[in-house]
Design a protein around this motif. Structure first.
Motif, mmCIF file in Angstrom:
data_model
loop_
_atom_site.group_PDB
_atom_site.id
_atom_site.type_symbol
_atom_site.label_atom_id
_atom_site.label_comp_id
_atom_site.label_asym_id
_atom_site.label_seq_id
_atom_site.Cartn_x
_atom_site.Cartn_y
_atom_site.Cartn_z
ATOM 1 N N VAL A 445 1.041 -4.395 -6.411
ATOM 2 C CA VAL A 445 -0.409 -4.417 -6.186
ATOM 3 C C VAL A 445 -1.117 -3.371 -7.063
ATOM 4 C CG1 VAL A 445 -2.236 -4.115 -4.474
ATOM 5 C CG2 VAL A 445 -0.092 -5.257 -3.843
ATOM 6 N N THR A 446 -0.544 -2.176 -7.135
ATOM 7 C CA THR A 446 -1.171 -1.112 -7.915
ATOM 8 C C THR A 446 -1.222 -1.451 -9.393
ATOM 9 O OG1 THR A 446 -0.382 0.531 -6.312
ATOM 10 C CG2 THR A 446 -1.103 1.345 -8.460
ATOM 11 N N GLU A 447 -0.098 -1.931 -9.933
ATOM 12 C CA GLU A 447 -0.061 -2.279 -11.348
ATOM 13 C C GLU A 447 -0.976 -3.455 -11.660
ATOM 14 O OE1 GLU A 447 4.083 -3.010 -11.733
ATOM 15 O OE2 GLU A 447 4.563 -0.960 -12.375
ATOM 16 N N ARG A 448 -1.021 -4.436 -10.719
ATOM 17 C CA ARG A 448 -1.889 -5.594 -10.952
ATOM 18 C C ARG A 448 -3.360 -5.188 -10.988
ATOM 19 N NH1 ARG A 448 -0.228 -8.338 -7.003
ATOM 20 N NH2 ARG A 448 1.534 -9.293 -8.107
ATOM 21 N N GLN A 449 -3.749 -4.270 -10.098
ATOM 22 C CA GLN A 449 -5.138 -3.811 -10.096
ATOM 23 C C GLN A 449 -5.458 -3.005 -11.363
ATOM 24 O OE1 GLN A 449 -7.516 -4.596 -7.868
ATOM 25 N NE2 GLN A 449 -8.961 -3.487 -9.187
ATOM 26 N N LYS A 450 -4.519 -2.193 -11.800
ATOM 27 C CA LYS A 450 -4.714 -1.420 -13.018
ATOM 28 C C LYS A 450 -4.859 -2.330 -14.228
ATOM 29 C CE LYS A 450 -2.637 2.461 -15.576
ATOM 30 N NZ LYS A 450 -1.480 3.400 -15.608
ATOM 31 N N LEU A 451 -4.057 -3.391 -14.274
ATOM 32 C CA LEU A 451 -4.149 -4.353 -15.365
ATOM 33 C C LEU A 451 -5.494 -5.070 -15.350
ATOM 34 C CD1 LEU A 451 -2.884 -5.938 -17.714
ATOM 35 C CD2 LEU A 451 -1.891 -7.485 -16.010
ATOM 36 N N LYS A 452 -5.944 -5.479 -14.139
ATOM 37 C CA LYS A 452 -7.214 -6.197 -14.049
ATOM 38 C C LYS A 452 -8.387 -5.308 -14.468
ATOM 39 C CE LYS A 452 -8.803 -7.459 -9.964
ATOM 40 N NZ LYS A 452 -8.999 -8.274 -8.723
#
Length: 582
Positions: A445-452
């Protein structure tokens, strides 16, 4: 002759100095206030104002006398009755003597006060003038009757008790051993010889046999050391750069070396693993994030609004102050028309502490020397200025760690390049990277939000509308690539061979620069037309023709041909050299 109350030495006419109060240190002014029985609190300006011209020394007996003498007879009787004297009789002088009987042990002192009080102001001033003529204790002539009486009660043997025209008399020997010694330009920084010696002893200086000049030299040396230590302590709060200039090229683990002239194709490199994509896109998104952060408490115009927050933070932590001047110079050097294009310079991507860093280089034009450029390199990571090197006067070299204004300029040039199309190229290349969707599903979740967040900032940098943060990364990329004219679609394959030309033959000038060059032909044509005025006059007119008539006909001819020259100057299909005459 008289005796100085400070050093108990016998002084005469040649042994006293008339010193202005402003020349005395603050601690000496407080001593004068203490001698006068006044409050010694307040700053230097307040003390000087209180020790104004015509001030009178403190006199407890005179205070008691005037307190009683200025009252009415009825007030004195009431006070005496309250004090146990119900049968007080007589005039005002008798009542005052009765009330002050316990205060004045010497009746002669009270009689002298009554005598002075009976004199007029003119008579009191005359007495003061007579005393000034025979004494070194000069008394002022300003003030009311009470002030004049107080000054006449000043002891003649104390030349330091009177202040006249802002000056005070001091014993020369006392003044020389405890006067101001020059250090600094601020009066509050000037100290006495005694205080200098105390401070020097505290710092283990041997002043037992030092002369006054040597004490001054040692004190100046001590202050320089203290100032240097204060600067060292202040610079401990300067975080950047973290590494010396000689570490450039060897920071972290190199991932890829490329050039921005190839756009965002570096994302396809085999050396860039899937684990590098999130920190890589985050690093590039920092160049286009504008959050409006400021560190200055004064009006700064649009400087902070026009620089990415990432660069503003680096400037702030590279200076002892707010770093505003560094931000201002960053914008100035980056927007210099002489600046070299950064897309032709090498770029190095490296891994460091779980993040992706980037090392950039460019030649920045010197601000004061025409034709000279400074070779500048800078390495950054998210929130960190790792190292920089520059050939300017204050730039870092070797083991030095200094941030010159040219280092952030390279970063800001990269930010401008991102706005001009590099951000769009990076988004498109990432969208077409093989295995992208599978990679995104593997993120937490954290990496996905950072990517977005990174993708959203890069899309905003292209200037194509807002971004809906409720959508996932794949939907954001799909919406970005789909448009009415399909302008965002990636064109696969090179253009036709007949359209390819060597890079050195490409005209990279802006439309404004091209228009300026064409306009110069128009100016040249006009100058040549004006130089033909004499020919026009000789061929069409005789000597007797008035000059104003010739000039009028010439202006009409010039006006008639103006539109034709303008068309020829801006028409790219016409020749670049207009004819000379109309």
């Amino acid at each position: 002759h008289s005796v100085c109350s400070k050093c108990n030495q016998v002084i005469c006419h040649t042994c006293t100095a008339n010193v202005h109060l402003s020349e005395l240190p603050t601690h000496r002014l407080r001593e004068i206030l203490a001698e006068k029985g006044e409050d010694t609190s307040g700053d230097r300006a307040d003390i000087l104002s209180r020790l104004s011209t015509g001030s009178s020394p403190s006199d407890a007996s005179a205070d008691a006398f005037f307190t009683s003498y200025n009252k009415t007879v009825q007030q004195i009787k009431k006070e005496l009755q309250a004090a146990g004297e119900p049968n007080a009789m007589g005039g005002k002088a008798d009542l005052v003597r009765l009330q002050l009987s316990s205060t004045f042990g010497d009746p002669g002192e009270l009689d002298e006060l009554f005598r002075l009080a009976s004199l007029s102001v003119k008579e009191l001033k005359q007495m003061i003038q007579e005393r000034n003529a025979t004494s070194r204790s000069k008394l002022g002539l300003t003030g009311n009757k009470e002030d004049l009486i107080r000054r006449l009660r000043t002891p003649v043997e104390d030349p330091t008790a009177s202040i006249v025209d802002g000056c005070i008399h001091l014993c020369i020997s006392y003044y020389q051993t405890d006067a101001l010694l020059p250090h600094g330009s601020d009066e509050n920084e000037q100290v006495s010889r005694r205080d200098m010696m105390e401070q020097l002893r505290d710092m283990n200086y041997d002043v037992s046999e030092a002369t006054q000049y040597e004490i001054c030299q040692m004190y100046a040396d001590m202050k320089e050391r203290q100032d240097f230590q204060a600067i060292c302590e202040a610079t401990e709060g300067v975080r950047f750069p973290e590494m010396p200039a000689e570490s450039l090229g060897n920071i972290g683990e190199t991932v890829e070396t490329f050039s921005f002239a190839d756009g965002g194709s570096f994302i396809y490199s085999d050396s860039i693993k899937d684990d590098d994509l999130v920190p890589l896109l985050h690093m590039f998104s920092l160049f286009v994030r504008y959050e409006g952060r400021t560190y200055a408490d004064f009006k700064t115009g649009k400087a902070y609004e026009s620089i990415p927050t990432f660069i503003v933070d680096l400037c702030y932590h590279s200076r002892i102050g707010c770093g505003f001047r560094l931000v201002d110079r960053t914008a100035r050097y980056s927007l210099d028309p002489r600046a070299c294009p950064i897309e032709n310079q090498p770029v190095r991507i490296f891994r460091i502490d779980g993040e992706i860093g980037i090392e950039l280089a460019n030649d920045i034009p010197a601000s004061m020397e025409r034709g000279q450029y400074h070779s500048t390199q800078v390495a950054v990571a998210p929130g960190r200025l790792l190292a920089n090197k520059c050939g300017c006067t204050i730039g870092s070299e070797g083991a030095e760690k200094v941030t010159c204004p040219h280092a952030p300029s390279v970063l800001y040039q990269t930010s401008l390049l991102m706005m001009e199309g590099l951000a769009e190229q990076i988004v498109l290349e990432y969208a077409h990277r093989p295995g992208r969707e599978l990679f995104e599903r593997s993120l937490n979740v954290t990496e996905r939000q950072k990517l977005k967040d990174s993708i959203a900032w890069l899309i905003l940098a292209t200037g194509n509308g807002d971004v809906d943060m409720t959508k996932d990364v794949s939907t954001l990329l799909s919406d970005f690539m789909v448009g009415t004219e399909k302008s965002k679609m990636k064109h696969v394959g090179p253009p036709p061979s007949h359209l390819l030309v060597p890079a050195r033959e490409c005209d990279r000038r802006s439309k404004g620069a091209k228009a300026l060059e064409k306009t110069s032909h128009l100016q040249g044509a006009r100058s040549k037309m004006k130089s033909g005025f004499d020919i026009f006059k000789e061929e069409r007119y005789d000597i007797s023709t008035p000059l104003h008539q010739v000039s009028k006909d010439w202006d009409n001819l010039e006006k008639a041909t103006k539109d034709e020259y303008t068309r020829m100057a801006y028409d790219v299909n016409e020749t670049t050299e207009p004819p000379v005459d109309g």
